[in-house]
Every structure is written in C-alpha cells, then in structure tokens.
Design an enzyme around this catalytic site. Sequence first.
Site, mmCIF file in Angstrom:
data_model
loop_
_atom_site.group_PDB
_atom_site.id
_atom_site.type_symbol
_atom_site.label_atom_id
_atom_site.label_comp_id
_atom_site.label_asym_id
_atom_site.label_seq_id
_atom_site.Cartn_x
_atom_site.Cartn_y
_atom_site.Cartn_z
ATOM 1 C CB CYS A 1 -1.006 0.113 1.135
ATOM 2 S SG CYS A 1 -1.919 -1.548 1.321
ATOM 3 C CB CYS B 1 -0.838 1.432 7.629
ATOM 4 S SG CYS B 1 -2.667 0.937 6.785
#
EC number: 2.3.1.16
Length: 397
Positions: free
Chosen positions: A92, A382
């Site tokens: 991500c 995150c």
Amino acid sequence: MALLRGVFVVAAKRTPFGAYGGLLKDFTATDLSEFAAKAALSAGKVSPETVDSVIMGNVLQSSSDAIYLARHVGLRVGIPKETPALTINRLCGSGFQSIVNGCQEICVKEAEVVLCGGTESMSQAPYCVRTVRFGTKLGSDIKLEDSLWVSLTDQHVQLPIAMTAENLAVKHKISREECDKYALQSQQRWKAANDAGYFNDEMAPIEVKTKKGKQTMQVDEHARPQTTLEQLQKLPPVFKKDGTVTAGNASGIADGAGAVIIASEDAVKKHNFTPLARIVGYFVSGCDPSIMGIGPVPAISGALKKAGLSLKDMDLVEVNEAFAPQYLAVERSLDLDISKTNVNGGAIALGHPLGGSGSRITAHLVHELRRRGGKYAVGSACIGGGQGIAVIIQSTA
C-alpha cells in the site's frame, strides 16, 4: 534539509478512482498509469525526452502484461527507449515508494527528472488454478483461488488484514460507533470537496464506455455521499463477531492510478519547470504485523525527526484510511488535529487501489496545500505485513 539535493514536484495528477467492477474494470493497471502519466507530462510542460527514469508502484500484477508495467508506461507516453524503467512493490506504500526511489536517484545524480507513480486494477485480479501445470490425477478436486481475496491475508501472522485493524480497535478501545462516525465524516468531506471542485487540479479525466455510449469520467466512482449513519450502523461486522470493521467503514476495493513528476533544482532551472512543492523528506518503518495499521505512527514521527519539524508545523496531514479503526488508532497515537487531517475525505470514501493511493495522496496534498496557502504537509500509509511510510512536502507557492 533531509535530502542531499533539492527535489521538487513539477506535476502531480491522478485518475478518478473506479469502483470494483465499475467503469474502469476493462483498463489494465498499465492503461491507468498511462492516463495519469500523460496528464502529468502535459500539466508540467515536461517533454518526455527530458525524463531520465520511470518508476511505477504496483502490487497485484493483475494483467498479462503487468511484468512490463513501468517500461510500457514509459514507452507509451513517448519517453525515449534508452530511458530505464522500474516497477516496485511496497504494497500500500508503493505510490509513495516510487517518489522515495525517485528522490534517491536524483540525490545520487543518477537522474535529474523522474516520472514516478502508482497504479492498481483490483477489478482485474484473476482467479488462478494451482498444481495443474505438471498434470492432475483423475478425479482431482481442482480449486480456483481468488488472487485478490487471498492476498488480503498476511500468511506470516495468519491474519486477514482487516483483523489487524480489529486488533488496533481492541488495543486503543475504539468502538464501532466511532468507526461508523468516522466513515460518515470521510464521505461527507469527500462530497464537500468534490462539490467545491477541490479535486479538479489533480484529476486526469478518462473517456469510458457506458451503456449510454462514451462518456468522460472525472469523478471518483466509489464514493457514496448519500450514506447516512443509520445505514452504516446496520452493516454487519465482516471479520469478527461484534467487531468494528464493516464494508462501510473500510477502504473501498478500487481501480486507479497517479503520476508525480519530480525534478532536481538544477533541472527545474534548466528546463524552466514550475515547481509545485519541494520534497522535504521521507521515512519508512517496520512495525508489528498483527497491528500493521499503526505503521504511519513511526513513519510520520521518523520523517518529522529527520526534517527537524513537528506535527504543529504541518498544515495538512493525510493518513491513508485502510480501515476506520486503523485510522483512529493512528489519530490517537499521534494526537492528530482533525481539522487538518484527511480534510477532503479519504480511502473509505473514494477507494484504495493499493499501489495507487500514495500517488493520489501526494498529488492531492500538492494541490490542496497550494489552494489553502499552507506551507508543509505530510502524507502517509500503513502497509500490509507491518510497515509504514511517510513523505513530507513543502509548498513553493
């Protein structure tokens, strides 16, 4: 200054984000990157011949040509065949990581102008059949594997990614009601910003085919601005009985891409580019995989420390909204000012195409910081497996 050389953003664009199986489902991640890259080159008045390197982030290599992604993007937008290309994967954080890699190339003088970006077509994630390549026995029960769904479980800790958010909810005493209220805020902030045209400067419209013929898509498809708190409260928890994570307060599975062109101070002067922002610094950190969503805390803290700045110096803060309890855990841990954090909504509203979100957040911060007349901003995400990444920018307006 945290970097060895001055590095500036000279263009930052993104596609609208498509809903899962929606208007962008027939475009590969390479296609989506091409749209964003062409828009960025045009907006920044950057000639393809001046680009020294292409770096693209991508997580799920979901098309048959995905292994060539960064290279094909460069060639498609007219960058010379002699210019190298690199596809990277920090899950991500891949969109942010493309900028980090680009900064590193500029700082060691391997490049002066770098086309960075991130992209994802989650809709095109295939089903696969394992164990059949070398033959199967009569009567074998051959299983189809959903490559998208299985990737959302961290096999090292044997946890679906959403369960790591549930762990944070328990640890930080975050209630389901708080999560739903935050999800509603994300939708409402996105709607207010979209209605006001705040996304226009970052957006690269795409022509799409619909039942009504060809149309120009220039608004995020996943957002549900009509959402009410009552509707959110009725949704069942998905991963844990009496849990906090629902389909309404988690980031949306989506398709989309972003492109950020960065250049050295020397290149800005040489090519007469208009700098939009300066890259102040960045930081990547590891954390406990079972609470991977807390990653932005050490990442933001580390980036600020390297830059000699504090959260009070930041005019805007973006924390990618993987899940509402994950965001809220970060907010509490850093004592974030909600009036300047995720001010125009986030991934709960507009979706989270894995490799594309870092580029989207960076592009948004670049333009929103200028619109507000602010000075500093930090964007973060995150990362599955237990990491966090953060990038700090300074407006040049």
